[in-house]
Design a protein around this motif. Structure first.
Motif, mmCIF file in Angstrom:
data_model
loop_
_atom_site.group_PDB
_atom_site.id
_atom_site.type_symbol
_atom_site.label_atom_id
_atom_site.label_comp_id
_atom_site.label_asym_id
_atom_site.label_seq_id
_atom_site.Cartn_x
_atom_site.Cartn_y
_atom_site.Cartn_z
ATOM 1 N N ARG A 312 6.075 -3.916 11.930
ATOM 2 C CA ARG A 312 5.897 -5.004 12.901
ATOM 3 C C ARG A 312 5.792 -4.456 14.325
ATOM 4 N N ASP A 313 6.640 -3.454 14.622
ATOM 5 C CA ASP A 313 6.602 -2.870 15.962
ATOM 6 C C ASP A 313 5.247 -2.222 16.253
ATOM 7 N N LEU A 314 4.604 -1.729 15.196
ATOM 8 C CA LEU A 314 3.300 -1.088 15.354
ATOM 9 C C LEU A 314 2.145 -2.087 15.226
ATOM 10 N N GLY A 315 2.485 -3.338 14.926
ATOM 11 C CA GLY A 315 1.458 -4.352 14.761
ATOM 12 C C GLY A 315 0.682 -4.218 13.466
ATOM 13 N N LEU A 316 1.335 -3.662 12.434
ATOM 14 C CA LEU A 316 0.668 -3.427 11.151
ATOM 15 C C LEU A 316 1.100 -4.452 10.112
ATOM 16 N N THR A 317 0.193 -4.802 9.240
ATOM 17 C CA THR A 317 0.487 -5.636 8.080
ATOM 18 C C THR A 317 0.327 -4.787 6.832
ATOM 19 N N ILE A 318 1.370 -4.684 6.059
ATOM 20 C CA ILE A 318 1.335 -3.872 4.838
ATOM 21 C C ILE A 318 0.772 -4.723 3.703
ATOM 22 N N PRO A 319 -0.292 -4.293 3.049
ATOM 23 C CA PRO A 319 -0.863 -5.063 1.940
ATOM 24 C C PRO A 319 0.164 -5.326 0.843
ATOM 25 N N ALA A 320 0.039 -6.496 0.213
ATOM 26 C CA ALA A 320 0.989 -6.884 -0.829
ATOM 27 C C ALA A 320 1.022 -5.879 -1.971
ATOM 28 N N GLU A 321 -0.131 -5.311 -2.322
ATOM 29 C CA GLU A 321 -0.181 -4.357 -3.429
ATOM 30 C C GLU A 321 0.609 -3.095 -3.114
ATOM 31 N N VAL A 322 0.609 -2.682 -1.854
ATOM 32 C CA VAL A 322 1.373 -1.510 -1.460
ATOM 33 C C VAL A 322 2.867 -1.838 -1.461
ATOM 34 N N LEU A 323 3.209 -3.021 -0.984
ATOM 35 C CA LEU A 323 4.619 -3.437 -0.971
ATOM 36 C C LEU A 323 5.202 -3.505 -2.377
ATOM 37 N N LYS A 324 4.388 -3.933 -3.337
ATOM 38 C CA LYS A 324 4.871 -4.051 -4.717
ATOM 39 C C LYS A 324 5.279 -2.695 -5.285
ATOM 40 N N ARG A 325 4.639 -1.638 -4.818
ATOM 41 C CA ARG A 325 4.929 -0.306 -5.364
ATOM 42 C C ARG A 325 6.149 0.328 -4.719
ATOM 43 N N ALA A 326 6.643 -0.274 -3.648
ATOM 44 C CA ALA A 326 7.788 0.304 -2.939
ATOM 45 C C ALA A 326 9.062 0.166 -3.775
ATOM 46 N N ASP A 327 9.855 1.211 -3.807
ATOM 47 C CA ASP A 327 11.150 1.159 -4.460
ATOM 48 C C ASP A 327 12.169 0.432 -3.580
#
Length: 331
Positions: A312-327
């Motif tokens: 958020r501080d960098l103004g980035l949106t993380i794609p849902a598919e990438v978030l799903k892979r996060a542990d």
């Protein structure tokens, strides 16, 4: 049965008890000297060594004495420290990182060495193979030959148009070839180029690494992302690196276990997982095992962490598919 045989038959059991009792007493009275070499200051690694050996029955001051040396970022001190440990007659040396391991192996070919935090023991000549090291060094590595490719794959998915990346390393790590790159650096350069990204390798040196100049060079080359390697200076000052990256609005990818730095992402095996394994190897060696025949243990459990606050501080949106892979997701 003559008198001599009769006497021997009666006292033989007592002689055996006396002999075994003497051996046990000698073992109980043995005071082991455990050497340890570190890049930095006393921290959780040394505390884990002490506590886990205590759990295994080694009582400090009774049957074990520690000879620990801390370079505090002055890696040029390590050869002298290694020589000191050899002169102290230590029974084994635990090393944490490539530079301490390199210093210890240059100081002795006979005292057993248990190495941790060595990126690639075979590539830097510490071991003939991971399965049979063949010398006086064995240990634990969280080296993951597929990590660089995985990290750059994630970066390319997150930033499809990514074309330039900075790779932050340390000048003091061993194993550099004619190009001046150590094995971990070569792996990252190859992984970047494999997905069409131009890499820029930047090296700092402790104890007072010049991160400001490194970041100035990144900005000058228009680096869009920073990959931080698990090497001494960035390892110690990872929070400072993350702060500078945030100030320059450069997204970061750290190694596994470095989510405490505050960077955008951390991916890979965790260095802290190696710490509890070192005392186990030390114990086995003190009980007679030979490093040459003890396979390097490879820590293989990867962790992928995303820091949404940093995003958020960098103004980035993380794609849902990438978030799903996060542990794990830090919010």
């Amino acid at each position: 049965m003559n008198l001599t045989k009769l006497i021997f038959a009666n006292i033989a059991p007592f002689l055996l008890v006396l002999a075994f009792g003497t051996t046990e007493a000698q073992q109980a009275s043995k005071v082991y000297r455990v050497g340890a070499l570190f890049n930095g200051r006393p921290d959780v690694a040394f505390e884990t060594l002490r506590k886990e050996l205590a759990r295994l029955g080694y009582v400090e001051g009774t049957n074990v004495v520690f000879e620990a040396r801390f370079a505090e970022g002055h890696l040029d001190r390590l050869p002298g420290f290694a020589a000191e440990l050899v002169s102290k007659g230590v029974d084994v040396i635990a090393t944490y990182g490539g530079p301490p391991t390199n210093a210890a192996r240059n100081a002795t070919t006979t005292i057993p060495i248990v190495a941790a935090l060595v990126a690639d023991p075979v590539a830097i000549g510490v071991a003939a193979t991971l399965e049979r090291p063949g010398g006086n060094i064995t240990g634990i590595t969280n080296n993951d030959p597929e990590l660089a490719a995985q990290q750059f794959g994630i970066l390319k998915e997150l930033f499809p148009n990514l074309s330039r990346v900075a790779i932050l390393s340390d000048s003091d790590i061993p194993g550099a070839d004619a190009s001046g790159l150590a094995p971990i650096e070569r792996a990252n350069v190859a992984a970047a180029r494999a997905v069409g990204i131009a890499p820029q390798v930047l090296k700092v040196r402790g104890p007072t690494p010049d991160f400001d100049t490194a970041f100035k060079a990144m900005v000058g080359e228009r680096a869009e992302v920073l990959v931080v390697l698990e090497v001494p200076a960035p390892f110690r000052d990872r929070k400072r690196v993350a702060e500078l990256a945030a100030a320059h609005r450069i997204p970061t990818m750290f190694w596994g276990g470095a989510s405490d730095a505050g960077g955008l992402m951390a991916c890979g095996t965790s260095f802290t997982n190696t710490y509890p394994r070192v005392p186990i190897y030390v114990d086995r060696i003190l009980k007679g095992a030979k490093p040459a025949d003890m396979p390097f243990e490879v820590i293989s459990r990867r962790e992928f962490v995303i820091n949404l606050k940093t995003a958020r501080d960098l103004g980035l949106t993380i794609p849902a598919e990438v978030l799903k892979r996060a542990d794990r997701v830090i919010d």
